[in-house]
Enzyme design. Structure first.
Site, mmCIF file in Angstrom:
data_model
loop_
_atom_site.group_PDB
_atom_site.id
_atom_site.type_symbol
_atom_site.label_atom_id
_atom_site.label_comp_id
_atom_site.label_asym_id
_atom_site.label_seq_id
_atom_site.Cartn_x
_atom_site.Cartn_y
_atom_site.Cartn_z
ATOM 1 N N ASP A 373 15.359 -32.406 -13.111
ATOM 2 C CA ASP A 373 16.763 -33.266 -12.595
ATOM 3 C C ASP A 373 16.192 -33.928 -11.273
ATOM 4 O O ASP A 373 15.863 -33.245 -10.068
ATOM 5 C CB ASP A 373 17.263 -31.983 -12.196
ATOM 6 C CG ASP A 373 18.744 -32.551 -12.053
ATOM 7 O OD1 ASP A 373 19.155 -33.810 -11.342
ATOM 8 O OD2 ASP A 373 19.915 -31.803 -12.482
ATOM 9 N N HIS A 404 19.388 -35.270 -14.960
ATOM 10 C CA HIS A 404 20.480 -34.900 -14.686
ATOM 11 C C HIS A 404 21.658 -35.181 -15.773
ATOM 12 O O HIS A 404 22.234 -36.196 -15.583
ATOM 13 C CB HIS A 404 20.902 -35.616 -13.249
ATOM 14 C CG HIS A 404 22.282 -34.620 -12.481
ATOM 15 N ND1 HIS A 404 22.104 -33.488 -11.998
ATOM 16 C CD2 HIS A 404 23.124 -35.370 -12.360
ATOM 17 C CE1 HIS A 404 23.173 -33.343 -11.396
ATOM 18 N NE2 HIS A 404 23.963 -34.197 -11.625
#
Length: 507
Positions: A373, A404
């Site tokens: 992420d 993400h």
């Protein structure tokens, strides 16, 4: 203009920070990350009961890599999820030379790329107790002109909390579409001044203040008393959801909740900051949203400081840690925010940190996170693994890749198709298949509901057997109708004391 800024940032990062080594390395990234966390694969299996994903992630060398791991405290519910949630182990991340294999590019794509959604929204503007306004956008099919408002509907309600910047992303739109196809009533919660919601007070909602969300949940409960309520949050919006669940505890009215790519340690996230292109885009976007209220906000904050800020922390401090603003601590003396900015900043996060009341959460909460992420940051320092290993209410799905709120998957015939959908040819046709994370969260809701329903049936059966063997009392219980033993849950609040229907308006 925002789209051009995003395109410029993508072009810069593709040239400068394209991670070629990720796609041609020979080391198992799962082993490397677990070693960095000080955890072996065997230890993870012991703590979680087993590794959820038994699929082999090929890295080009024939080595096996675990695609998904379920990290949680061993419990009956955890075992039930492992047995009945097949989507948890059915994740095939995109690999090789494709843009979807880049965590940054798929994150930007899900956040900013336009999406021709087949659903439309019907808005309810809710006037709160302090005369502020929040909005609930109910998702309905494009062919339906208005939302059905029958209070006798038993359809479950899915409350969606977008990111804290108010941006309705492609990920949220696809989640609404998927939820509608599964029989849910999706409702997107918009904070004050977000997504076209009028700002009628000088008060903006603080990062983790659940007061407005609490009133919105009571309204939903009043309008749909017969349907279960589930909640999903996206990105930084998880801070609001976790704050609400912690403050309300067993009175949250929520059956189960999911956090997609949450940011857990928000103060550290604001202080450390994102990489400069992402932070710059978010700062510019937030300034554009606030610029329409520049005159009225000037009555309580220093707008020159606000619009000259170059960081997310600077914006947050300007909004909530300045003299005279309602965001300053009520117990602090007048002017303390200006004289002690650092103290005001720490005091602000004491009231807004999402995990401040985490021990009070009383429902199952699933967090779906990816190790790569680019927004949340390093896994070791940003994910509280000890929370999931010790608290039976929290479950973590940790994927090897996904970015993400991306979680792009491979499909036969095309690397651009998502899981569960047909292969998309290279003609540019947009894939309509549900995201893997959306399928996982809906399966989590179904499994937790079935588990608690089975537990309730077991308790009722045990009570009935005890009653049948208890003499006269047992005979009385035997002849009693089962329906008379049920109690319909009622709201513990007076809705008319919260909302003034003559002043509220809906469009």
């Amino acid at each position: 203009m925002l789209e051009w800024l995003v395109v410029l940032c993508i072009a810069i990062l593709v040239v400068l920070i394209w991670p070629r080594s990720k796609y041609f390395g020979t080391e198992s990234k799962t082993d490397a990350l677990l070693q960095g966390l000080g955890i072996s694969q065997q230890e993870v299996k012991d703590k979680t009961g087993r590794c959820v994903s038994d699929r082999d992630g090929s890295d080009g060398t024939g080595e096996k890599a675990r695609a998904v791991a379920l990290i949680c405290k061993p419990s009956a519910l955890a075992n039930y999820l492992l047995k009945h949630c097949r989507t948890f182990s059915n994740f095939s991340p995109c690999l090789g030379w494709t843009w979807r294999a880049s965590a940054f590019l798929q994150s930007v794509y899900e956040a900013c790329w336009p999406y021709d959604s087949p659903v439309q929204f019907v808005r309810d503007n809710l006037q709160l107790s302090d005369e502020g306004l929040v909005a609930l956008d109910w998702a309905v099919p494009s062919y339906q002109k208005r939302r059905r408002t029958s209070s006798h509907s038993t359809s479950p309600v899915l409350l969606i909390i977008p990111n804290s910047f108010g941006k309705i992303t492609r990920n949220v739109l696809k989640l609404c579409e998927t939820a509608l196809s599964h029989g849910y009533l999706p409702a997107v919660f918009n904070r004050r001044s977000h997504n076209g919601t009028p700002l009628t007070t000088l008060k903006l909602q603080q990062f983790g203040d659940p007061a407005d969300l609490r009133e919105a949940v009571r309204y939903i409960r009043y309008r749909q008393p017969a349907g279960r309520l589930y909640a999903v949050s996206e990105s930084t919006g998880s801070g609001l959801l976790l704050s609400y669940l912690g403050e309300c505890g067993s009175s949250s009215y929520v059956t189960a909740a999911v956090c997609l790519s949450p940011v857990f340690r928000c103060q550290s996230w604001f202080e450390s900051g994102l990489c400069w292109p992402l932070q710059w885009v978010l700062v510019v976007y937030q300034k554009i949203c606030l610029s329409r209220y520049k005159t009225v906000l000037g009555e309580t904050i220093q707008t020159d400081t606000l619009f000259s800020s170059c960081s997310l922390r600077g914006l947050e401090e300007s909004l909530f840690c300045q003299t005279g603003h309602t965001g300053c601590a009520s117990s602090a003396p007048t002017g303390s925010c200006a004289s002690d900015t650092s103290g005001a900043w720490d005091a602000y996060w004491e009231r807004n940190e999402p995990l401040r009341d985490v021990d009070e959460v009383a429902i199952p909460v699933l967090s779906v996170c990816a190790k790569d992420d680019p927004v949340r940051g390093d896994t070791q320092s940003t994910i509280p693994l000890e929370l999931f290993e010790t608290n039976p209410h929290f479950f973590l799905l940790l994927t090897e890749r996904g970015g993400h709120c991306g979680f792009s998957t491979q499909s036969k015939g095309s690397t651009f198709a998502a899981v569960g959908s047909a292969a998309v040819p290279n003609s540019g046709t947009e894939n309509r298949g549900p995201n893997w994370s959306h399928k996982a969260l809906l399966e989590f809701f179904r499994a937790t509901t079935d588990f608690f329903a089975a537990e309730e049936r077991t308790k009722q059966l045990a009570a009935r057997r005890r009653g049948l063997g208890g003499g006269a009392g047992g005979r009385a219980f035997r002849h009693r109708s089962v329906s008379t033993c049920k109690r319909v849950p009622a709201c513990s609040h007076n809705i008319h004391a919260i909302y003034n229907w003559q002043r509220s308006y809906t469009r």
